[in-house]
Design a protein around this motif. Structure first.
Motif, short mmCIF file in Angstrom:
data_model
loop_
_atom_site.label_atom_id
_atom_site.label_comp_id
_atom_site.label_asym_id
_atom_site.label_seq_id
_atom_site.Cartn_x
_atom_site.Cartn_y
_atom_site.Cartn_z
N ILE B 23 14.24 0.05 -1.51
CA ILE B 23 12.85 0.42 -1.25
C ILE B 23 12.73 1.91 -0.93
N VAL B 27 9.84 4.39 -2.48
CA VAL B 27 8.86 4.99 -1.57
C VAL B 27 8.99 6.51 -1.58
N LEU B 280 9.89 0.92 -7.58
CA LEU B 280 9.58 -0.08 -6.56
C LEU B 280 9.65 -1.48 -7.14
N GLY B 283 13.06 -2.25 -7.34
CA GLY B 283 13.49 -2.46 -5.96
C GLY B 283 13.13 -3.85 -5.46
N SER B 284 11.97 -4.35 -5.88
CA SER B 284 11.56 -5.66 -5.40
C SER B 284 12.51 -6.74 -5.93
N ILE B 287 15.60 -6.50 -3.73
CA ILE B 287 15.37 -7.08 -2.41
C ILE B 287 15.34 -8.59 -2.48
N GLY B 327 11.56 -3.38 5.51
CA GLY B 327 10.57 -2.65 4.72
C GLY B 327 10.01 -1.46 5.48
N SER B 331 10.59 2.28 4.45
CA SER B 331 9.43 3.08 4.06
C SER B 331 9.37 4.38 4.84
N GLY B 375 5.45 0.40 0.56
CA GLY B 375 6.84 0.00 0.82
C GLY B 375 6.91 -1.33 1.53
N ILE B 378 5.54 -4.34 -0.70
CA ILE B 378 6.46 -4.72 -1.78
C ILE B 378 7.65 -5.48 -1.20
N THR B 379 8.15 -5.01 -0.06
CA THR B 379 9.27 -5.71 0.55
C THR B 379 8.87 -7.14 0.93
#
Ligand SMILES: Nc1ncnc2c1ncn2[C@@H]1O[C@H](COP(=O)(O)OP(=O)(O)O)[C@@H](O)[C@H]1O
Ligand SMILES: [Mg+2]
Lengths: 250, 854
Positions: B23, B27, B280, B283-284, B287, B327, B331, B375, B378-379
């Motif tokens: 993340i 971000v 992102l 990134g998701s 995660i 997150g 962020s 951030g 999305i997390t």
């Protein structure tokens, strides 16, 4: 969240189970772990469950604790029929009425002894009773070790933490599946003593599985399981009598 | 309960940190973009408010076709007549009025080349002592230009190109290079850097002469008399103005100028944010995957909590809380990393020739809010599925070894949901690409959502594809890697969902890179084809930056070279026809000897017959406006003239781009309608063709025009493609961010896997596997995962490129095989790099401890 569980049964026993069967798998490979077990446990009793490996002891304990569902039969805990409860109700029941002690302790590694003991209360969002905590720490001999993590404790100490954890909520019934199974015999005896003590001091109802014949000296009743059925009930027997029964069952 | 969740997080610091990195980078890109573009915007706004700070009113020329940021050609507004100044000066509300010139001129460095990178402008102003109170420039050293040979230049240029006071410097404005003596060094107040722009200041008469604006001005700055408000001043001035002029208060003028640049900056910002978005999104995936693995590994712990009375909802909350904390921390770190990244991005753009002004770093509240919210959200969104999974951990798992979670409702449907998602994705994309009557915004939205859905769908399908693919892709590992290789192949397929999700993250980046690469290859071949088709000249002359128009004096100089047969300039300007602004070009009769136009109507002699009113139009534009030979049309020029034209010829430009616009007129007509005409291209034919001797001759003729560049056909193709090449490389660099994120995904999965298989790895060591073999095992597994990503991503990218090509009616389809092979190799290397840390950890395992590990 805290809607009160209304007793649904009529029995005054703390545990009241009837005709429990449990079948694992299906068809030709199906295993009948329990084949019709009924038991009643009165308040304050310490009941030992014995029997050869694979006789269904763990299965029975899981069903009594509401961790598993029987294929048929009914279980009432503190007057509530639990086999048909939804997960959320069952969780509340577990919080209020059931303490469980595992063979492998199941402590959370990142919490220290005291935090592990208080965990059920913090899960329930209840304020800890400091007096009761100190009493349990004293009784389990953990007062000095309260801020140690599980990794820094011996097996016996870890199991004592687990017992204190199960007692912290004043459960109606404490279920223990081979609590000494992973400990040497001396430490095992200490744990058995502790459980007996708890039954006496706090009028705690306990059902425990064990292989240890010395349990004879502390149990009020001994149920002997074989092939998923209760084959014998011993009351006030000596350790040697227990050993004899066990040896006939192989 | 909250404390338990937080303690758990602390107990898994490495895992939490690895999850967070996914993340942090995205971000940082978002925050970096905002910081950079805000800083540039602020710089522009400072520039403009400084420029108009002391002007109560500003009079400027007004383009008859409005301001537009259209392509090539001179977009300067018309100049103001000299008499206007005197009239304004006589108004009662005016205390002082001062006129000036503002145009563009190139400064020439010691090496004889134009100073300034890429597209940065060369600004030119006039200086008058009487207008000093309006002057936004500060003199640092020397004195203001006072005579015809004087110039003041900006400090940055003076120091960067080492031009001290007193030296002479070359200037190219409309005609050939002229030399001036540097009398002053100036700077713009309050702005740390003007980017790549250069500044040249001349006396007013010199500037007028230099820019062919004798007796004319570009701006008149006015100060109001005491007690006269700027508004009143403006309304007093307005009646005096012709249609080709406008007046605004200084403040309005500054705001307008800022607004004009912010449009471009907003596009720039959205462009960069898109890459943050992709990062992102990737990134998701990382995660979601990391959390699912962690939760699978914590099954026993979660089940114990359940036996102790935790509800499913509490488990859900504790996992989401954990995600929230990760997150938030990520962020915050990303937000501040963005400050550094903004500098890095600026460096990147400078190195790609995009050099924009800078002032003090702007760290807006919006940057903070958006970065943190994006951030964290999305997390949390990525954590939702793993968290729901965690709630399905049954209490019995506390006592039962290897308890498996019941499959989710979605999973029980098999690959149907994946199929449905992919179908939906394709439908969305087709709508975006082909359904008529949609706005560009909704088109892009449909395509964007479609692409997202496509990625999700393929990721959902991936678990089914992984086992067979891993068997194939693991073949080399199994062949070359011995026992370690074969085990790695098995391991890759052992938990298909996990491998699939890890590979999917990489797939996204590779898809984008492939899409860009294939499209660029298509554009390149198309352009080459079209040059091959059109270009029949010996030489072409363009500006040194390949795209700016240059004065027509260079063309005239070329005509005087002995042996020259044709010199044909292609003029460029803006105009308005059929209600919209467009690029207008102008050609002379010689054009047909240097460009092989394909005629739909007309013939090679048509350009010679354009005269004052003939027009040459492209086939598509003609049919869009129902034009054919003989159709009348009118074209409005920025200075307000309306040209009444008649179509004389229709040509069919090659698909890859044409040097002629949709509408061309004759150069003679152009030169009267457009003040200061400029050439975008000049084509030359010379006796003997392109030879070193001729090149020498022509270059000699161009020696007075350092802003002009002579090139052969090959060089021309290469130079014209340079912009595309730059853009392509820029896109690669920006996309590499999301690839880096997905690499962290591979690292995460491997680290967690090593942790999970501690006992198994200990056993392997116990039965005789060496550390080196263990490391190799992990490396192979990593490479197989990376190859899976490539296997999914590259074909997907090719398919997307195909769709986009079709949508743009540009069905070029050149698969750049070499480039794709490079991508596959890059994926392999990426896999090796990602394996370094996990392999080292696995190799370091202590056998005894590993076996005792519980
Ligand atoms: N999850 C399961 N799936 C299939 N069979 C099981 C499962 N758990 C227990 N069994 C079988 O049920 C029988 C009773 O097991 P268990 O209750 O664990 O016995 P005990 O605790 O007395 O050793 C055994 O035959 C065992 O193999
Ligand atoms: Mg058992």
């Amino acid at each position: 969240m805290h809607d009160q569980l209304q007793p649904t049964g009529s029995n005054s026993n703390v545990v009241h189970a009837r005709g429990l069967t449990r079948r694992y798998g299906e068809g030709a490979t199906a295993v009948d772990a329990l084949r019709g077990i009924s038991i009643d446990v009165r308040s304050g009793q310490l009941v030992a469950v014995m029997g050869p490996s694979g006789s269904g002891k763990s299965t029975l304990m899981h069903i009594l604790a509401g961790l598993d569902k029987p294929t048929s039969g009914t279980v009432e805990i503190a007057g509530t029929e639990i086999t048909e409860l939804r997960d959320s109700k069952l969780t509340l029941l577990r919080r209020e009425h059931i303490g469980f002690v595992f063979q492998f302790f199941n402590l959370l590694p990142m919490l220290d002894a005291e935090e592990n003991i208080l965990l059920p209360l913090s899960i329930a969002g209840e304020r800890p009773d400091d007096g009761w905590l100190e009493e349990l720490l004293r009784k389990t001999g953990l007062t000095d070790r309260r801020s140690h993590r599980p990794a820094e404790l011996s097996g016996g100490e870890q199991q004592r933490v687990a017992i204190a954890r199960s007692l912290i909520t004043h459960p109606t019934i404490l279920l223990a599946d081979e609590p000494t199974g992973n400990l040497d015999s001396k430490t095992g005896s200490e744990i058995l003593e502790l459980l007996r003590d708890s039954a006496d001091a706090y009028h705690q109802t306990i059902v425990m599985v064990t292989h240890d014949a010395r349990v004879a000296s502390i149990a009020d009743r001994i149920l002997v399981l074989a092939d998923g059925m209760i084959v014998k009930e011993l009351i006030g027997s000596s350790a040697s009598e227990v050993l004899e029964v066990m040896s006939t069952l192989g | 309960m909250i404390r338990v969740a937080l303690k758990g997080l602390l107990g898994r610091k490495l895992r939490a940190a690895l999850t967070a990195i996914a993340i942090v980078l995205g971000v940082a890109m978002v925050s970096g973009t905002y910081v950079l573009t805000d800083t540039i915007k602020a710089a522009f706004s400072t520039v403009f408010s400084t420029v108009y700070k002391h002007s109560d009113a500003v009079i400027t020329g007004k383009s008859a076709i409005g301001t537009d940021n259209g392509g090539g050609g001179n977009t300067q507004p018309p100049s103001l007549s000299g008499s206007l100044l005197t009239e304004v000066q006589h108004l009662p509300g005016v205390a002082l009025a001062s006129a000036g010139i503002s145009d563009s001129a190139r400064l020439i460095g010691h090496n004889g080349k134009v100073i300034g990178r890429g597209g940065a402008p060369g600004l030119a102003f006039s200086y008058t002592p009487s207008g000093q109170r309006f002057n936004p420039l500060t003199l640092i050293r020397g004195s203001w230009p006072a005579g015809p040979g004087d110039i003041a230049i900006d400090e940055a240029t003076a120091s960067r190109s080492s031009f001290p006071l007193g030296q002479t410097i070359g200037v190219v404005a409309r005609g050939p290079e002229q030399r001036f003596r540097i009398t002053g060094i100036v700077k713009f107040a309050n702005v740390s850097s003007l980017g790549g722009a250069t500044m040249a200041v001349f006396t007013l008469p010199t500037a007028q002469q230099l820019f062919h604006k004798n007796g004319q001005y570009d701006t008149i700055d006015v100060a109001a008399a005491h007690g006269v408000s700027p508004r009143r001043l403006v309304s007093e001035i307005r009646p005096l103005l012709p249609a080709s002029a406008q007046v605004k208060t200084g403040q309005q003028q500054a705001q307008q100028a800022t607004k004009d640049t912010s449009g471009f900056l907003t596009i720039f910002q959205d462009f960069l944010l898109a890459f943050g978005g992709v990062a992102l999104f990737v990134g998701s995936f990382v995660i979601a995957n990391t959390l699912s693995i962690t939760i699978a590994q914590r099954t026993r712990e979660l089940a114990t909590m359940r036996t102790l009375g935790a509800t499913g909802r509490q488990v859900l909350r504790s996992v989401l809380l954990e995600a929230f904390v990760i997150g938030s921390l990520a962020s915050v770190v990303g937000l501040f990393l963005g400050l550094a990244l903004a500098k890095g991005l600026n460096q990147l753009f400078v190195s790609f020739g995009i050099d924009l002004p800078q002032s003090g770093t702007v760290f807006a509240t919006r940057t903070i809010v958006v970065s943190l919210i994006v951030g964290i959200l999305i997390t949390l969104a990525a954590a939702l599925r793993p968290a729901l999974r965690a709630t399905r951990v049954p209490p019995i798992a506390a006592v039962r070894e290897g308890a498996v979670l019941p499959p989710s409702r979605l999973a029980r449907l098999g690959s149907y949901p994946a199929g449905v998602t992919i179908a939906l994705a394709i439908a969305l994309m087709l709508v975006g690409l082909f359904v008529g009557g949609l706005s560009t915004g909704s088109r892009l939205l449909a395509i964007g959502l479609g692409t997202l859905a496509l990625f999700l769908g393929v990721a959902m399908l991936a678990p089914t594809l992984v086992p067979p693919l891993a068997r194939v892709l693991g073949l080399p590992a199994a062949k070359l890697g011995g026992a370690a290789g074969s085990l790695a192949r098995g391991n890759a397929a052992r938990n298909p969902a996990r491998t699939a999700s890890t590979a999917s993250a990489l797939m996204i980046g590779l898809t984008m890179v492939t899409l860009v690469g294939v499209l660029a290859a298509g554009l390149r071949t198309r352009f080459q084809d079209s040059v091959n088709q059109l270009f029949v000249a010996n030489y072409a002359v363009t500006a040194t930056d390949n795209f700016s128009p240059i004065g027509i004096a260079a063309e005239q100089a070329l005509r005087r070279v002995p042996g020259v047969e044709v010199v044909s300039g292609v003029r460029a300007g803006r105009g308005r026809a059929f209600g919209s602004n467009m690029n207008v070009t102008a050609v002379d009769p010689g054009v047909t000897r240097v460009m092989a136009l394909k005629w739909q109507s007309g013939n090679p002699s048509t350009p010679a017959q354009l005269d004052g009113s003939g027009a040459l139009v492209s086939k598509d534009w003609a049919s869009a406006n129902h034009l054919h030979v003989g159709s009348p049309l009118s074209l409005q020029t920025p200075s307000g003239t309306v040209l009444h034209l008649t179509v004389r010829g229709v040509f069919d430009p090659p698909k890859g781009g044409s040097q002629l616009g949709d509408l061309s007129i004759s150069t003679t007509r152009f030169d009267t309608a457009y003040p200061n005409p400029q050439n975008l291209y000049t084509f030359v034919n010379i006796q003997g063709g392109a030879t070193p001797a001729n090149t020498g001759l022509l270059n000699m003729a161009l020696s007075g025009f350092p802003d002009a560049k002579l090139q052969t056909k090959t060089q021309f193709t290469h130079n014209q493609l340079q912009g595309l090449t730059l853009l392509l490389n820029l896109l690669y660099v920006l996309l590499s961010l999301s690839i880096v994120v997905s690499l962290f995904g591979i690292v995460n999965t491997l680290v967690l896997t090593v942790f999970e298989r501690t006992r198994e790895l200990g056993m392997l060591r116990a039965v005789g596997m060496t550390r080196r073999q263990i490391r190799r095992l992990i490396r192979h597994e990593s490479v197989i995962t990376a190859l899976l990503g490539a296997t999914l991503g590259i074909p997907l990218g090719v398919v997307l490129a195909l769709m986009v090509g079709v949508a743009l009616k540009y069905p070029v389809f050149t698969v750049p095989v070499g480039t794709l092979v490079v991508f596959v190799l890059a994926a392999v290397i990426a896999g090796l790099v990602a394996a370094i840390l996990p392999a080292r950890r696995a190799g370091r395992l202590n056998v005894l401890e590993a076996l005792q590990y519980e």
